[in-house]
Design a protein around this motif. Structure first.
Motif, PDB file in Angstrom:
ATOM      1  N   PRO A   1      34.894   5.278  -9.409  1.00 39.94           N
ATOM      2  CA  PRO A   1      34.356   6.647  -9.349  1.00 39.94           C
ATOM      3  C   PRO A   1      34.114   7.184 -10.754  1.00 39.94           C
ATOM      4  O   PRO A   1      34.744   6.760 -11.723  1.00 39.94           O
ATOM      5  CB  PRO A   1      35.461   7.430  -8.634  1.00 39.94           C
ATOM      6  N   ALA A   2      33.198   8.145 -10.866  1.00 38.05           N
ATOM      7  CA  ALA A   2      32.884   8.720 -12.178  1.00 38.05           C
ATOM      8  C   ALA A   2      32.280  10.099 -12.016  1.00 38.05           C
ATOM      9  O   ALA A   2      31.719  10.440 -10.967  1.00 38.05           O
ATOM     10  CB  ALA A   2      31.920   7.811 -12.938  1.00 38.05           C
ATOM     11  N   LEU A   3      32.426  10.887 -13.064  1.00 35.93           N
ATOM     12  CA  LEU A   3      31.757  12.185 -13.158  1.00 35.93           C
ATOM     13  C   LEU A   3      30.563  11.998 -14.085  1.00 35.93           C
ATOM     14  O   LEU A   3      30.717  11.540 -15.222  1.00 35.93           O
ATOM     15  CB  LEU A   3      32.702  13.251 -13.720  1.00 35.93           C
ATOM     16  N   ILE A   4      29.365  12.334 -13.632  1.00 32.81           N
ATOM     17  CA  ILE A   4      28.163  12.170 -14.444  1.00 32.81           C
ATOM     18  C   ILE A   4      27.495  13.523 -14.657  1.00 32.81           C
ATOM     19  O   ILE A   4      27.714  14.467 -13.902  1.00 32.81           O
ATOM     20  CB  ILE A   4      27.166  11.180 -13.810  1.00 32.81           C
ATOM     21  N   GLY A   5      26.649  13.590 -15.667  1.00 33.20           N
ATOM     22  CA  GLY A   5      25.927  14.822 -15.963  1.00 33.20           C
ATOM     23  C   GLY A   5      26.650  15.665 -17.000  1.00 33.20           C
ATOM     24  O   GLY A   5      27.843  15.493 -17.256  1.00 33.20           O
ATOM     25  N   PHE A   6      25.897  16.601 -17.599  1.00 32.14           N
ATOM     26  CA  PHE A   6      26.449  17.495 -18.614  1.00 32.14           C
ATOM     27  C   PHE A   6      26.567  18.930 -18.111  1.00 32.14           C
ATOM     28  O   PHE A   6      27.560  19.605 -18.374  1.00 32.14           O
ATOM     29  CB  PHE A   6      25.582  17.464 -19.878  1.00 32.14           C
ATOM     30  N   ILE A   7      25.551  19.391 -17.421  1.00 32.35           N
ATOM     31  CA  ILE A   7      25.559  20.762 -16.894  1.00 32.35           C
ATOM     32  C   ILE A   7      25.646  20.736 -15.374  1.00 32.35           C
ATOM     33  O   ILE A   7      26.569  21.301 -14.784  1.00 32.35           O
ATOM     34  CB  ILE A   7      24.294  21.517 -17.347  1.00 32.35           C
ATOM     35  N   ASN A   8      24.712  20.046 -14.741  1.00 29.16           N
ATOM     36  CA  ASN A   8      24.720  19.901 -13.288  1.00 29.16           C
ATOM     37  C   ASN A   8      25.492  18.629 -12.929  1.00 29.16           C
ATOM     38  O   ASN A   8      24.910  17.595 -12.610  1.00 29.16           O
ATOM     39  CB  ASN A   8      23.289  19.843 -12.759  1.00 29.16           C
ATOM     40  N   ASN A   9      26.809  18.711 -12.985  1.00 25.03           N
ATOM     41  CA  ASN A   9      27.653  17.530 -12.793  1.00 25.03           C
ATOM     42  C   ASN A   9      27.659  17.058 -11.348  1.00 25.03           C
ATOM     43  O   ASN A   9      27.547  17.848 -10.415  1.00 25.03           O
ATOM     44  CB  ASN A   9      29.084  17.825 -13.236  1.00 25.03           C
ATOM     45  N   LYS A  10      27.826  15.743 -11.207  1.00 22.47           N
ATOM     46  CA  LYS A  10      27.952  15.120  -9.889  1.00 22.47           C
ATOM     47  C   LYS A  10      29.077  14.104  -9.940  1.00 22.47           C
ATOM     48  O   LYS A  10      29.353  13.513 -10.993  1.00 22.47           O
ATOM     49  CB  LYS A  10      26.651  14.425  -9.481  1.00 22.47           C
ATOM     50  N   ILE A  11      29.718  13.876  -8.799  1.00 22.11           N
ATOM     51  CA  ILE A  11      30.741  12.841  -8.683  1.00 22.11           C
ATOM     52  C   ILE A  11      30.135  11.674  -7.922  1.00 22.11           C
ATOM     53  O   ILE A  11      29.553  11.854  -6.852  1.00 22.11           O
ATOM     54  CB  ILE A  11      31.991  13.353  -7.947  1.00 22.11           C
ATOM     55  N   ILE A  12      30.245  10.482  -8.495  1.00 20.48           N
ATOM     56  CA  ILE A  12      29.777   9.283  -7.805  1.00 20.48           C
ATOM     57  C   ILE A  12      30.971   8.389  -7.501  1.00 20.48           C
ATOM     58  O   ILE A  12      31.880   8.253  -8.324  1.00 20.48           O
ATOM     59  CB  ILE A  12      28.720   8.517  -8.629  1.00 20.48           C
ATOM     60  N   ILE A  13      30.972   7.809  -6.314  1.00 19.67           N
ATOM     61  CA  ILE A  13      32.069   6.927  -5.907  1.00 19.67           C
ATOM     62  C   ILE A  13      31.472   5.648  -5.338  1.00 19.67           C
ATOM     63  O   ILE A  13      30.340   5.643  -4.844  1.00 19.67           O
ATOM     64  CB  ILE A  13      32.997   7.606  -4.870  1.00 19.67           C
ATOM     65  N   PRO A  14      32.218   4.530  -5.406  1.00 17.70           N
ATOM     66  CA  PRO A  14      31.712   3.276  -4.822  1.00 17.70           C
ATOM     67  C   PRO A  14      31.477   3.426  -3.323  1.00 17.70           C
ATOM     68  O   PRO A  14      32.137   4.211  -2.647  1.00 17.70           O
ATOM     69  CB  PRO A  14      32.840   2.284  -5.105  1.00 17.70           C
ATOM     70  N   ASN A  15      30.533   2.659  -2.829  1.00 17.30           N
ATOM     71  CA  ASN A  15      30.201   2.700  -1.407  1.00 17.30           C
ATOM     72  C   ASN A  15      31.199   1.854  -0.621  1.00 17.30           C
ATOM     73  O   ASN A  15      30.887   0.774  -0.117  1.00 17.30           O
ATOM     74  CB  ASN A  15      28.777   2.192  -1.194  1.00 17.30           C
ATOM     75  N   LYS A  16      32.414   2.360  -0.541  1.00 20.69           N
ATOM     76  CA  LYS A  16      33.467   1.706   0.224  1.00 20.69           C
ATOM     77  C   LYS A  16      34.382   2.773   0.806  1.00 20.69           C
ATOM     78  O   LYS A  16      34.291   3.953   0.451  1.00 20.69           O
ATOM     79  CB  LYS A  16      34.249   0.737  -0.661  1.00 20.69           C
ATOM     80  N   ASP A  17      35.246   2.365   1.689  1.00 22.18           N
ATOM     81  CA  ASP A  17      36.121   3.312   2.382  1.00 22.18           C
ATOM     82  C   ASP A  17      37.398   3.560   1.588  1.00 22.18           C
ATOM     83  O   ASP A  17      38.043   2.625   1.095  1.00 22.18           O
ATOM     84  CB  ASP A  17      36.480   2.789   3.782  1.00 22.18           C
ATOM     85  N   TYR A  18      37.745   4.825   1.453  1.00 19.51           N
ATOM     86  CA  TYR A  18      39.015   5.237   0.855  1.00 19.51           C
ATOM     87  C   TYR A  18      39.812   6.001   1.906  1.00 19.51           C
ATOM     88  O   TYR A  18      39.235   6.692   2.753  1.00 19.51           O
ATOM     89  CB  TYR A  18      38.780   6.164  -0.342  1.00 19.51           C
TER      90      TYR A  18
END
Length: 384
Positions: free
Chosen positions: A157-174
């Protein structure tokens, strides 16, 4: 350009000292203190790298004719310094090219990352995940709307962007517990504006690209950013919760990462084994670290004082005139300067004034038997 390069080199020397100390002391002394303190040191060094000493203003001679008792000297750019100026001009253009290349390379990587991710990301609409996110946002007092995306080929998982931030996570089940900790970790990155701080580090690194010690700072900055974030996540955890969180961190190593994140993204995990080991050790033994409050205050004071002293050292005690002054009639400049100086003398001093000519026909103003002022084509000084 000469003065710009001198300021850049001077600042680079200043920031080299704390970076060397970090390299020497990180395992013996700095490791005894919290990761938050170490991260703050990295941020302060980064900010200091950007705030190079104030650049001199090239003043026209007309401005200098105004009465100003605080003006101590006037230095002219001389036509005889052509070789030195050509050398510094060359250095300046090399520095500019290097800076542009570093920034361009970072922008290219960022664009390619988003381009690769464009067709393999899916916005999360699962109510359970959104519910966990909203709960963690409430706990951390985050009011900004943040979308979550699942991305194929991503291991962490990661936080991307500088102003309009988004969280991206792997396409798997948690499971719910894993999602809670992952989202909390990324929201802490968001709340601390870590991606913006990383952007500042890129700019600072571009300015000082010629300094090899900057690579040490880059690596240490990245390490302390993640370690301090983990530290914040587990600060109120029980021992069992801390162990489970560490297991979630390690478990992501099983997944192959086909989409490499950029420097300006805050990842939950990566493939640097030594860093992962440090993170797990830090999570499981958080209580042994010292806060270092007094050291924090001292470091902040040093950083502020260093910026202030450099700016005031180059204050208006010396003013640099533009090259257009050199091409004007020096005799008229000389007369104006002599008139300006004599107006600053008392009536008693004016009675003792004598003007004598040097070998180059430049004037020296004497008050009695003492030299008060002198002027020549490359340098003017007023020592009253």
């Amino acid at each position: 350009m000469r003065y710009i390069m001198m300021d850049v080199f001077k600042t680079s020397i200043y920031i080299s000292i704390p970076i060397i100390l970090i390299a020497l002391l990180k395992n013996k002394i700095l490791s005894k203190y919290t990761f938050k303190l170490n991260y703050m040191i990295c941020v302060l060094i980064t900010l200091r790298m950007i705030f190079i000493s104030s650049i001199e203003v090239y003043l026209p001679f007309e401005v200098l004719n105004k009465r100003n008792n605080t003006l101590r000297s006037i230095a002219y750019i001389s036509e005889n310094n052509g070789n030195i100026d050509d050398f510094f001009n060359l250095i300046f253009y090399i520095w500019i090219i290097g800076t542009v290349c570093v920034i361009t390379n970072s922008i290219y990587k960022q664009i390619m990352f988003y381009k690769k991710m464009k067709n393999i990301k899916y916005k999360v609409e699962d109510e359970n995940i959104i519910k966990i996110l909203e709960k963690e946002k409430k706990n951390l007092k985050v009011k900004r709307n943040i979308d979550i995306f699942k991305v194929n080929g991503l291991s962490s998982p990661a936080l991307i962007g500088f102003i309009n931030n988004k969280i991206i996570i792997p396409n798997k089940d948690y499971n719910q517990e894993e999602l809670k900790w992952i989202l909390r970790h990324e929201l802490i990155h968001f709340k601390r504006k870590d991606n913006l701080l990383k952007l500042l580090l890129i700019i600072a690194s571009a300015i000082h690209w010629f300094n090899p010690l900057v690579k040490i700072l880059n690596k240490y900055f990245k390490e302390q950013c993640e370690l301090s974030c983990d530290e914040k996540v587990v600060e109120k955890f029980s021992v069992e919760e801390a162990k489970n969180y560490a297991l979630v961190l390690v478990s992501s190593l099983r997944y192959k990462n086909t989409l490499k994140g950029t420097f300006c993204s805050s990842q939950f995990n990566n493939y640097e084994i030594n860093l992962i080991k440090s993170r797990v050790e830090g999570i499981l033994d958080y209580s042994r670290y010292k806060k270092g409050t007094s050291i924090s205050i001292f470091i902040v004071m040093i950083a502020v004082i260093s910026i202030f002293s450099i700016n005031t050292m180059t204050n208006q005690n010396t003013a640099y005139a533009s090259e257009s002054v050199v091409s004007t009639d020096f005799k008229s400049i000389e007369d104006e300067f002599v008139n300006n100086i004599t107006t600053r003398l008392t009536e008693e001093e004016k009675k003792q004034v004598r003007i004598v000519r040097n070998e180059d026909n430049s004037p020296t103003i004497l008050v009695g038997d003492s030299e008060a002022f002198s002027i020549n084509k490359s340098f003017v000084k007023a020592d009253k």
